[in-house]
Motif scaffolding. Structure first.
Motif, short mmCIF file in Angstrom:
data_model
loop_
_atom_site.label_atom_id
_atom_site.label_comp_id
_atom_site.label_asym_id
_atom_site.label_seq_id
_atom_site.Cartn_x
_atom_site.Cartn_y
_atom_site.Cartn_z
N SER A 79 0.87 -1.21 -0.05
CA SER A 79 -0.09 0.14 -0.23
C SER A 79 0.63 1.25 0.14
O SER A 79 0.46 2.33 -0.68
CB SER A 79 -0.87 0.45 1.03
N LYS A 80 1.82 1.50 0.74
CA LYS A 80 3.23 2.29 0.63
C LYS A 80 3.30 2.60 -0.81
O LYS A 80 3.03 4.08 -1.66
CB LYS A 80 4.11 2.04 1.09
N GLN A 83 0.79 4.43 -2.49
CA GLN A 83 0.49 5.42 -2.41
C GLN A 83 1.70 6.32 -2.82
O GLN A 83 0.69 7.03 -3.70
CB GLN A 83 0.70 5.70 -0.82
N HIS A 88 -1.28 9.95 -3.91
CA HIS A 88 -2.06 10.14 -2.79
C HIS A 88 -1.18 10.49 -1.67
O HIS A 88 0.12 9.60 -0.91
CB HIS A 88 -3.33 8.69 -2.34
N THR A 90 -2.04 10.27 2.42
CA THR A 90 -1.86 8.76 3.23
C THR A 90 -2.58 7.17 1.95
O THR A 90 -3.28 7.71 1.01
CB THR A 90 -3.47 9.07 4.07
N GLU A 91 -2.58 6.74 3.06
CA GLU A 91 -2.78 5.17 2.97
C GLU A 91 -4.40 4.93 3.42
O GLU A 91 -4.87 4.08 2.08
CB GLU A 91 -1.96 3.98 3.58
N ARG A 92 -5.36 5.80 3.50
CA ARG A 92 -6.05 5.66 3.33
C ARG A 92 -7.30 6.11 2.38
O ARG A 92 -7.62 5.04 1.75
CB ARG A 92 -6.82 6.72 5.03
N GLN A 93 -5.94 7.00 1.78
CA GLN A 93 -7.10 7.04 0.40
C GLN A 93 -6.69 6.64 -0.03
O GLN A 93 -7.45 6.15 -1.56
CB GLN A 93 -5.75 8.41 0.06
N ALA A 95 -6.50 3.19 -0.07
CA ALA A 95 -7.96 2.58 -0.12
C ALA A 95 -9.21 2.77 -0.26
O ALA A 95 -9.00 1.54 -1.22
CB ALA A 95 -7.94 1.78 1.60
N THR A 96 -9.32 3.82 -0.45
CA THR A 96 -10.58 3.90 -1.04
C THR A 96 -10.27 3.42 -2.95
O THR A 96 -11.70 3.24 -3.00
CB THR A 96 -10.32 6.00 -0.99
N TYR A 97 -9.25 3.69 -3.17
CA TYR A 97 -9.06 3.61 -3.85
C TYR A 97 -8.59 1.60 -5.20
O TYR A 97 -9.29 1.57 -6.12
CB TYR A 97 -7.85 4.34 -5.48
N ASP A 98 -8.27 1.39 -3.73
CA ASP A 98 -7.47 -0.22 -3.81
C ASP A 98 -9.15 -1.31 -3.92
O ASP A 98 -9.96 -1.58 -3.12
CB ASP A 98 -6.89 -0.54 -3.03
#
Length: 117
Positions: A79-80, A83, A88, A90-93, A95-98
């Motif tokens: 995820s890094k 990113q 992005h 943040t990793e949270r952003q 995660a929204t697309y993954d």
């Protein structure tokens, strides 16, 4: 060749040169190297998608923005790493697309592994 005036600009302003030299700061750009307006791009996208639907017979019911999620989902990195290449913060952003579906072992597969091991 890019004009000296444009090189000194350090890509801070949109490309507005009337005699385009073949280079553009935009990945997707107009014939003159300039950026698309939102409406202009959306019109081109809809036309291209309609032609592709007609040629393939597929529904192709996705938006241009969905391609970003597809790229992030298909990338086999962490995820890094996702990113970093997606831009992005943040990793949270990310995660929204993954949208990759997490594959988990089924009960029968887990039992088979235990029996073999």
């Amino acid at each position: 060749m890019v004009s000296r005036k444009y090189q000194n600009n350090h890509f801070k302003k949109p490309f507005t040169c009337l005699s385009w030299s073949g280079y553009s700061i935009f990945v997707i750009h107009q014939k003159n190297g300039g950026r698309f307006t939102r409406d202009g791009f959306n019109t081109r996208w809809r036309k291209a998608r309609a032609l592709a639907r007609e040629a393939t017979g597929l529904a192709l019911d996705f938006t241009f923005h969905d391609l970003k999620a597809k790229g992030i989902s298909d990338y086999d990195g962490s995820s890094k790493e996702k990113q970093a290449f997606s831009g992005h913060k943040t990793e949270r952003q990310v995660a929204t697309y993954d949208r990759r579906i997490k594959v988990v072992k089924t009960i029968s597969k887990a039992n088979e592994s235990k029996q073999k091991g």
